[in-house]
Design a protein around this motif. Structure first.
Motif, PDB file in Angstrom:
ATOM      1  N   LEU A 180      34.057 142.716 236.325  1.00  0.00           N
ATOM      2  CA  LEU A 180      32.753 142.173 235.628  1.00  0.00           C
ATOM      3  C   LEU A 180      31.769 143.091 235.430  1.00  0.00           C
ATOM      4  O   LEU A 180      31.206 143.393 234.294  1.00  0.00           O
ATOM      5  N   ARG A 181      31.380 143.721 236.586  1.00  0.00           N
ATOM      6  CA  ARG A 181      30.429 144.888 236.436  1.00  0.00           C
ATOM      7  C   ARG A 181      30.610 145.998 235.351  1.00  0.00           C
ATOM      8  O   ARG A 181      29.932 146.173 234.434  1.00  0.00           O
ATOM      9  N   THR A 182      32.201 146.515 235.459  1.00  0.00           N
ATOM     10  CA  THR A 182      32.417 147.496 234.328  1.00  0.00           C
ATOM     11  C   THR A 182      32.353 146.866 232.927  1.00  0.00           C
ATOM     12  O   THR A 182      32.252 147.663 232.055  1.00  0.00           O
ATOM     13  N   LEU A 183      33.136 145.656 232.874  1.00  0.00           N
ATOM     14  CA  LEU A 183      33.092 145.027 231.508  1.00  0.00           C
ATOM     15  C   LEU A 183      31.590 144.961 230.875  1.00  0.00           C
ATOM     16  O   LEU A 183      31.399 145.438 229.661  1.00  0.00           O
ATOM     17  N   TYR A 184      30.810 144.605 231.726  1.00  0.00           N
ATOM     18  CA  TYR A 184      29.160 144.464 231.040  1.00  0.00           C
ATOM     19  C   TYR A 184      28.661 145.735 230.803  1.00  0.00           C
ATOM     20  O   TYR A 184      27.914 145.939 229.923  1.00  0.00           O
TER      21      TYR A 184
ATOM     22  N   LYS B 166      29.243 147.522 224.630  1.00  0.00           N
ATOM     23  CA  LYS B 166      27.905 147.310 223.984  1.00  0.00           C
ATOM     24  C   LYS B 166      27.681 147.061 222.544  1.00  0.00           C
ATOM     25  O   LYS B 166      26.857 146.523 222.060  1.00  0.00           O
ATOM     26  N   ALA B 167      28.875 147.121 221.756  1.00  0.00           N
ATOM     27  CA  ALA B 167      28.932 146.897 220.288  1.00  0.00           C
ATOM     28  C   ALA B 167      29.689 145.430 220.149  1.00  0.00           C
ATOM     29  O   ALA B 167      29.454 144.978 218.935  1.00  0.00           O
TER      30      ALA B 167
ATOM     31  N   ALA C 273      36.912 148.615 233.330  1.00  0.00           N
ATOM     32  CA  ALA C 273      36.756 148.992 231.875  1.00  0.00           C
ATOM     33  C   ALA C 273      35.953 150.559 231.616  1.00  0.00           C
ATOM     34  O   ALA C 273      35.182 150.740 232.319  1.00  0.00           O
ATOM     35  N   TYR C 274      36.660 151.245 230.896  1.00  0.00           N
ATOM     36  CA  TYR C 274      35.959 152.599 230.796  1.00  0.00           C
ATOM     37  C   TYR C 274      35.060 152.410 229.624  1.00  0.00           C
ATOM     38  O   TYR C 274      34.994 151.336 228.776  1.00  0.00           O
ATOM     39  N   GLU C 275      33.934 153.379 229.332  1.00  0.00           N
ATOM     40  CA  GLU C 275      32.962 153.355 228.438  1.00  0.00           C
ATOM     41  C   GLU C 275      33.516 153.050 227.032  1.00  0.00           C
ATOM     42  O   GLU C 275      34.447 153.959 226.758  1.00  0.00           O
ATOM     43  N   GLY C 276      33.301 152.142 226.314  1.00  0.00           N
ATOM     44  CA  GLY C 276      33.630 151.864 224.953  1.00  0.00           C
ATOM     45  C   GLY C 276      34.840 151.432 224.744  1.00  0.00           C
ATOM     46  O   GLY C 276      35.466 151.018 223.680  1.00  0.00           O
ATOM     47  N   ALA C 277      35.911 151.027 225.956  1.00  0.00           N
ATOM     48  CA  ALA C 277      37.208 150.332 225.777  1.00  0.00           C
ATOM     49  C   ALA C 277      37.347 149.231 225.060  1.00  0.00           C
ATOM     50  O   ALA C 277      38.265 149.087 224.066  1.00  0.00           O
TER      51      ALA C 277
END
Length: 108
Positions: free
Chosen positions: A24-28, A32-33, A96-100
């Motif tokens: 959850l932390r990495t998802l949020y 961003k878009a 989740a990685y940035e923008g994934a």
């Protein structure tokens, strides 16, 4: 009036407290878009998973199942009620990685 999100993220948890919190932390942090709602269905965990999710992520819709429905059935319960065009079944051990998620939705 609240905008309908593009995506419903479904996480089924069963005794995966720390993993689910990291997911959850990495998802949020990295999405961003894309407008999304997140639903966590907790399959009767005994490790405090549901309470930890409720405390750390009040924006998450939490379903506390009194029985372990199993992975497939739990996903289907949430998917059936989803009102978005897109669903993402996210395992609780995923980070989740940035923008994934944003890139996935842009491609879709």
């Amino acid at each position: 009036m609240t905008e309908t999100p593009e995506l419903t993220v479904i996480i089924v948890s069963y005794n995966t407290r720390e993993l689910t919190l990291a997911a959850l932390r990495t998802l949020y942090e990295t999405t961003k878009a894309t407008s999304f709602r997140t639903v966590v269905l907790d399959n009767a965990s005994a490790d405090g998973s549901a309470d930890a999710v409720a405390e750390a992520f009040p924006q998450v819709e939490l379903i506390r199942s009194s029985d372990n429905l199993g992975f497939a059935r739990a996903n289907n319960v949430v998917a059936e009620a989803a009102e978005t065009e897109w669903l993402l079944l996210l395992n609780p051990d995923t980070e989740a990685y940035e923008g994934a998620v944003d890139n996935l939705m842009a491609f879709a």
